[in-house]
Design a protein around this motif. Structure first.
Motif, PDB file in Angstrom:
ATOM      1  N   THR A   1      -3.525   4.591   1.425  1.00 53.03           N
ATOM      2  CA  THR A   1      -3.800   4.986   2.799  1.00 53.03           C
ATOM      3  C   THR A   1      -3.687   6.492   2.944  1.00 53.03           C
ATOM      4  OG1 THR A   1      -1.534   4.918   3.687  1.00 53.03           O
ATOM      5  CG2 THR A   1      -2.752   2.829   3.583  1.00 53.03           C
TER       6      THR A   1
ATOM      7  N   THR B   1      -1.720  -2.094  -3.513  1.00 49.87           N
ATOM      8  CA  THR B   1      -2.857  -2.841  -2.969  1.00 49.87           C
ATOM      9  C   THR B   1      -3.898  -1.955  -2.317  1.00 49.87           C
ATOM     10  OG1 THR B   1      -1.708  -3.133  -0.862  1.00 49.87           O
ATOM     11  CG2 THR B   1      -1.400  -4.854  -2.528  1.00 49.87           C
ATOM     12  N   ALA B   2      -3.469  -0.789  -1.818  1.00 51.64           N
ATOM     13  CA  ALA B   2      -4.390   0.115  -1.125  1.00 51.64           C
ATOM     14  C   ALA B   2      -3.756   1.494  -1.062  1.00 51.64           C
ATOM     15  CB  ALA B   2      -4.700  -0.382   0.287  1.00 51.64           C
TER      16      ALA B   2
ATOM     17  N   ILE C   1      -7.879  -9.607  -1.905  1.00 50.49           N
ATOM     18  CA  ILE C   1      -6.639  -9.106  -2.509  1.00 50.49           C
ATOM     19  C   ILE C   1      -5.547 -10.156  -2.406  1.00 50.49           C
ATOM     20  CG2 ILE C   1      -4.765  -7.419  -2.228  1.00 50.49           C
ATOM     21  CD1 ILE C   1      -6.896  -5.317  -1.615  1.00 50.49           C
TER      22      ILE C   1
ATOM     23  N   VAL D   1      -4.962  -5.235  -8.726  1.00 52.85           N
ATOM     24  CA  VAL D   1      -3.705  -5.632  -8.079  1.00 52.85           C
ATOM     25  C   VAL D   1      -3.043  -6.748  -8.874  1.00 52.85           C
ATOM     26  CG1 VAL D   1      -2.652  -6.546  -5.993  1.00 52.85           C
ATOM     27  CG2 VAL D   1      -4.572  -4.952  -5.805  1.00 52.85           C
TER      28      VAL D   1
ATOM     29  N   VAL E   1      -8.060   3.981   4.838  1.00 49.95           N
ATOM     30  CA  VAL E   1      -7.486   2.911   4.028  1.00 49.95           C
ATOM     31  C   VAL E   1      -8.473   2.594   2.913  1.00 49.95           C
ATOM     32  CG1 VAL E   1      -6.684   0.519   3.952  1.00 49.95           C
ATOM     33  CG2 VAL E   1      -6.219   1.917   5.975  1.00 49.95           C
ATOM     34  N   HIS E   2      -8.027   2.688   1.674  1.00 48.98           N
ATOM     35  CA  HIS E   2      -8.898   2.503   0.524  1.00 48.98           C
ATOM     36  C   HIS E   2      -8.310   1.415  -0.374  1.00 48.98           C
ATOM     37  CE1 HIS E   2     -11.014   6.166   1.735  1.00 48.98           C
ATOM     38  NE2 HIS E   2      -9.805   6.650   1.997  1.00 48.98           N
ATOM     39  N   PRO E   3      -8.813   0.177  -0.257  1.00 49.88           N
ATOM     40  CA  PRO E   3      -8.259  -0.941  -1.035  1.00 49.88           C
ATOM     41  C   PRO E   3      -8.463  -0.763  -2.543  1.00 49.88           C
ATOM     42  CG  PRO E   3      -9.531  -1.744   0.834  1.00 49.88           C
ATOM     43  CD  PRO E   3      -9.820  -0.277   0.711  1.00 49.88           C
TER      44      PRO E   3
ATOM     45  N   GLY F   1       0.808  -1.202   0.000  1.00 46.10           N
ATOM     46  CA  GLY F   1       0.000   0.000   0.000  1.00 46.10           C
ATOM     47  C   GLY F   1       0.845   1.257   0.000  1.00 46.10           C
TER      48      GLY F   1
ATOM     49  N   PRO G   1      -9.183  -6.150  -6.347  1.00 48.02           N
ATOM     50  CA  PRO G   1      -8.240  -7.277  -6.449  1.00 48.02           C
ATOM     51  C   PRO G   1      -7.761  -7.553  -7.865  1.00 48.02           C
ATOM     52  CG  PRO G   1     -10.006  -7.817  -4.933  1.00 48.02           C
ATOM     53  CD  PRO G   1     -10.380  -6.512  -5.554  1.00 48.02           C
TER      54      PRO G   1
ATOM     55  N   ALA H   1      -4.266  -5.716   2.954  1.00 49.22           N
ATOM     56  CA  ALA H   1      -5.611  -5.173   3.207  1.00 49.22           C
ATOM     57  C   ALA H   1      -6.738  -6.180   3.357  1.00 49.22           C
ATOM     58  CB  ALA H   1      -5.986  -4.133   2.156  1.00 49.22           C
ATOM     59  N   SER H   2      -6.854  -7.198   2.493  1.00 46.14           N
ATOM     60  CA  SER H   2      -8.040  -8.054   2.559  1.00 46.14           C
ATOM     61  C   SER H   2      -7.755  -9.435   1.989  1.00 46.14           C
ATOM     62  CB  SER H   2      -9.197  -7.419   1.775  1.00 46.14           C
ATOM     63  OG  SER H   2      -8.961  -7.506   0.382  1.00 46.14           O
TER      64      SER H   2
END
Length: 285
Positions: A49, A46-47, A93, A67, A59-61, A18, A64, A89-90
């Motif tokens: 921030t 990936t995100a 992802i 990515v 935090v903004h992903p 990120g 996927p 992040a998730s």
């Protein structure tokens, strides 16, 4: 003769991580470390921030599939000699990253070494990883890792071991290695019993190696873990074996912390500037 770096492509390393709008951690720290270690850095974000030296406020992903596309696009054209992760992040992802890495040969049985830094929270204690993603680290990423580099807070989140002494650091390394990585590096920066030194512990399933280093009296350590992982990946990209690459990363981060600087009202970043020639201070030719 010309300069030896002119026209020569350096080793190429990808960070999957990120952003940090304050420039101290995440892809910013990784790119700074890549430059300091003499490799070309590529990124798969990936995100995004929202953060500064005091903390993280957003935090903004990234989707996927975006990515994964970043990883495959870079690997397919530029090529890679190593890769590393940061904040992911998730779980979706992570799943997309695993699929993309399998397709391009990053980690696992592929030819490209893979450093997994299981970032779960910022140094301010702000969460950067959703709870359901922890299991994805354990079951999907760690078995593909060349080396994982958790700090003690991440050890507690990942395997439930609260490390307060060297014996527990050894125990944690054994448990983490059982999850499938080739090597485990349990970073000791937060170990309470080490007052004047910082001992990181490397384990390959058979042999333990302690890597001691000085402990500096500073709160300016933002991005230290990211920088160490990036430096280890740089060493692997240069063809070093894992123990030598980890020692390379340890040397880099010790000097980066030694040369860290204040920034803003909170924690300043570790600095790559010790590894950069200060050409701007030299006489104009």
């Amino acid at each position: 003769m010309g300069e030896p770096t002119v026209g020569v492509t350096p080793p190429r390393v990808l960070t999957i991580a990120g952003t940090d709008s304050g420039g101290g951690a995440g892809v910013a720290a990784d790119l700074r470390a890549f430059t300091g270690c003499g490799v070309h850095g590529c990124i798969a974000v990936t995100a995004v921030t929202v953060q500064n030296s005091v903390g993280v406020t957003g935090v903004h992903p990234i989707p996927p599939e975006t990515v994964a596309a970043q990883i495959e696009t870079v690997a397919g054209d530029i090529g890679l000699d190593a890769a590393k992760t940061g904040m992911l992040a998730s779980r979706p992802i992570i799943e997309a990253i695993v699929a993309a890495c399998d397709r391009v040969g990053i980690g696992g049985t592929g030819p490209i070494p893979f450093v997994i830094d299981p970032v779960a929270a910022s140094m301010h204690g702000d969460p950067l990883l959703a709870d359901e993603a922890l299991d994805a680290y354990r079951t999907l990423l760690f078995p593909r890792a060349t080396v994982i580099t958790p700090n003690l807070d991440e050890v507690r989140l990942l395997v439930g071991i609260d490390v307060h002494d060297r014996s527990a650091q050894y125990d944690a390394a054994k448990v983490l290695h059982g999850l499938g990585p080739q090597y485990v590096l349990v970073k000791g920066g937060h170990l309470e019993e080490d007052v004047d030194r910082c001992v990181d512990l490397l384990y390959d399933g058979h042999t333990f190696t302690e890597l001691p280093g000085p402990r500096f009296d500073t709160g300016n350590t933002h991005g230290g873990g990211d920088s160490m992982g990036a430096a280890i990946a740089s060493g692997l990209a240069r063809g070093l074996a894992v123990p030598e690459a980890v020692a390379f990363g340890k040397r880099y981060v010790v000097e980066a912390v030694r040369h860290s600087y204040p920034l803003g009202a909170g924690h300043g970043p570790v600095s790559p500037l010790w590894a950069v020639r200060h050409w701007w201070e030299e006489p104009t030719p």
